[in-house]
Enzyme design. Structure first.
Site, PDB file in Angstrom:
ATOM      1  CG  ASP A 103      -2.115  -0.910   0.944  1.00 53.05           C
ATOM      2  OD1 ASP A 103      -1.962  -2.124   1.144  1.00 53.05           O
ATOM      3  OD2 ASP A 103      -3.158  -0.422   0.489  1.00 53.05           O
ATOM      4  CE  LYS A 163      -6.004  -5.114   4.421  1.00 54.00           C
ATOM      5  NZ  LYS A 163      -6.670  -3.972   5.090  1.00 54.00           N
TER       6      LYS A 163
HETATM    7  O1  MRU Z   1      -7.815  -2.621   2.993  1.00 54.48           O
HETATM    8  P1  MRU Z   1      -7.541  -3.061   1.588  1.00 54.48           P
HETATM    9  O2  MRU Z   1      -8.319  -4.269   1.202  1.00 54.48           O
HETATM   10  O3  MRU Z   1      -7.691  -1.936   0.586  1.00 54.48           O
HETATM   11  O4  MRU Z   1      -6.022  -3.455   1.629  1.00 54.48           O
HETATM   12  C1  MRU Z   1      -5.440  -3.906   0.443  1.00 54.48           C
HETATM   13  C2  MRU Z   1      -4.090  -4.443   0.640  1.00 54.48           C
HETATM   14  O5  MRU Z   1      -3.495  -4.356   1.688  1.00 54.48           O
HETATM   15  C3  MRU Z   1      -3.432  -4.978  -0.557  1.00 54.48           C
HETATM   16  O6  MRU Z   1      -2.601  -6.039  -0.225  1.00 54.48           O
HETATM   17  C4  MRU Z   1      -2.607  -3.850  -1.164  1.00 54.48           C
HETATM   18  O7  MRU Z   1      -3.438  -2.760  -1.509  1.00 54.48           O
HETATM   19  C5  MRU Z   1      -1.885  -4.261  -2.326  1.00 54.48           C
HETATM   20  S1  MRU Z   1      -2.990  -4.573  -3.645  1.00 54.48           S
HETATM   21  C6  MRU Z   1      -2.141  -4.357  -5.025  1.00 54.48           C
END
Ligand code: MRU
Length: 365
Positions: free
Chosen positions: A253, A264
């Site tokens: 992220d 995540k």
């Molecule tokens: O809370 P989210 O579902 O938006 O979190 C998403 C993630 O942590 C993904 O692993 C991250 O965005 C990478 S996706 C290319």
């Protein structure tokens, strides 16, 4: 691609993740999967804010692309009322801030908003009217999406080179088509390895509290007929200790310049376990996920979400009444635990400050 065409060529099979068609923005509703495939109408700006906050659209690159579309569509409305450049740019900036405030950790959101605002300024430098600038921003929003899909494919093909035949790979959350507007990053690498005939087998962390692994990654893998096994998040140590994992790969992220990576919640646990068991741990992400302004990961803002995501599953309580819960949505994995970062500019290795800085020189701005 023009602003009138449907984005159906690339994505999950023929399933577009985001459709910007005519006056409408439609998002595949990720909260409804895997039970049903439905589209959420996020044309109205406030509905897009809700869609991002509630994870109708989620995953760092998809959030960024959705925000770019929303800002461009909002620009059309603003242009119908405002003819003055300064007033228009100020109003657009306010909308940009509203979008940025929805989810603080994924830097792609800020990246996309800043890019669209930069393009608006460029448009005025070219002596465009506010109406012309708004139409130009719609075209630029499409370019942001096309850029991401192309970049995902490039980094995925590069990353697949790291896979040996029949590799057993553990992944976390969803870093597939849904999260990235098409193909995927971490899941894109797995997809590319599968297409190359390398027969990867995937262990998928369920990814509490929102179950992106169980609901979304398992759905994508089933669609593509890639062998996948669902595991609870607390099983990774046992899997690794019993020799069932050859590599771990996740998305990101936000990546600081020194390589520290937010992803995540639970990703850090995997990286520590992988390090202990001498298993390679890879991050796959586009360069738009790198925050060139952040020297290290301790500066990454971590989103905290509602306690009910922990105390409840599918609207039913799983604990005692009145229980308190702690719910950070992301954690930060220190660069020293990351074997390599797979980007469209190549597979970056430590020293990350050097390799990331070099890679950023060719990045889209
Ligand atoms: O809370 P989210 O579902 O938006 O979190 C998403 C993630 O942590 C993904 O692993 C991250 O965005 C990478 S996706 C290319």
């Amino acid at each position: 691609m023009t602003s009138n065409s449907t984005i159906s060529e690339i994505g999950l099979g023929t399933m577009p993740v985001l459709i910007g068609e005519g006056d409408q923005i439609l998002l595949i509703d990720q909260t409804k999967l895997p039970e049903s495939v439905e589209y959420f109408n996020a044309t109205a700006f406030d509905d897009m804010l809700i869609a991002i906050k509630n994870l109708v659209v989620r995953g760092a690159p998809s959030i960024g692309v959705a925000a770019a579309f929303s800002l461009a569509w909002e620009a059309v409305l603003l242009a119908s009322k405002i003819t003055d450049e300064k007033t228009f740019l100020a109003a657009l900036a306010v909308k940009g801030w509203e979008l940025k405030a929805t989810r603080p950790t994924a830097v792609n959101l800020a990246w996309s908003v800043d890019l669209i605002i930069d393009r608006a300024t460029r448009g005025f430098h070219e002596k465009k009217t506010t109406v012309e600038v708004a139409l130009y921003l719609k075209e630029e929003a499409y370019k942001v999406m096309e850029h991401h899909i192309a970049v995902n494919k490039t980094l995925s093909d590069l990353g697949a080179e790291l896979f040996k035949n029949e590799a057993r790979v553990l992944t976390h959350c969803n870093a597939g088509s849904l999260a990235t507007c098409g193909w995927g990053t971490a899941l894109g690498v797995i997809r590319s390895a599968h297409i190359k005939g390398l027969k990867p087998e995937v262990f998928v962390d369920e990814t509490r509290p929102r179950h992106q692994g169980a609901k979304l990654t398992m759905w994508e893998l089933k669609e593509d007929q890639i062998p996948a096994t669902l595991v609870c998040d607390n099983m990774a140590g046992h899997l690794m200790a019993t020799g069932k994992v050859d590599l771990v790969i996740t998305g990101a992220d936000r990546i600081a310049v020194n390589g520290d990576t937010a992803n995540k919640i639970g990703t850090y646990n995997l990286a520590v376990l992988a390090h202990y068991h001498n298993i390679p741990f890879y991050i796959a992400a586009p360069l738009s996920t790198v925050d060139g302004a952040l020297a290290s990961g301790d500066l990454i803002p971590i989103e905290h979400r509602n306690e009910s995501e922990v105390t409840m599953i599918n609207d039913a309580s799983i604990t005692v009444g009145g229980a308190r819960a702690y719910n950070p949505a992301f954690d930060v994995t220190p660069a020293k635990l990351i074997t390599a970062i797979i980007t469209e500019a190549g597979i970056l290795k430590p020293d990350y400050t050097r390799s990331i800085t070099e890679a950023l020189k060719g990045a889209l701005k």
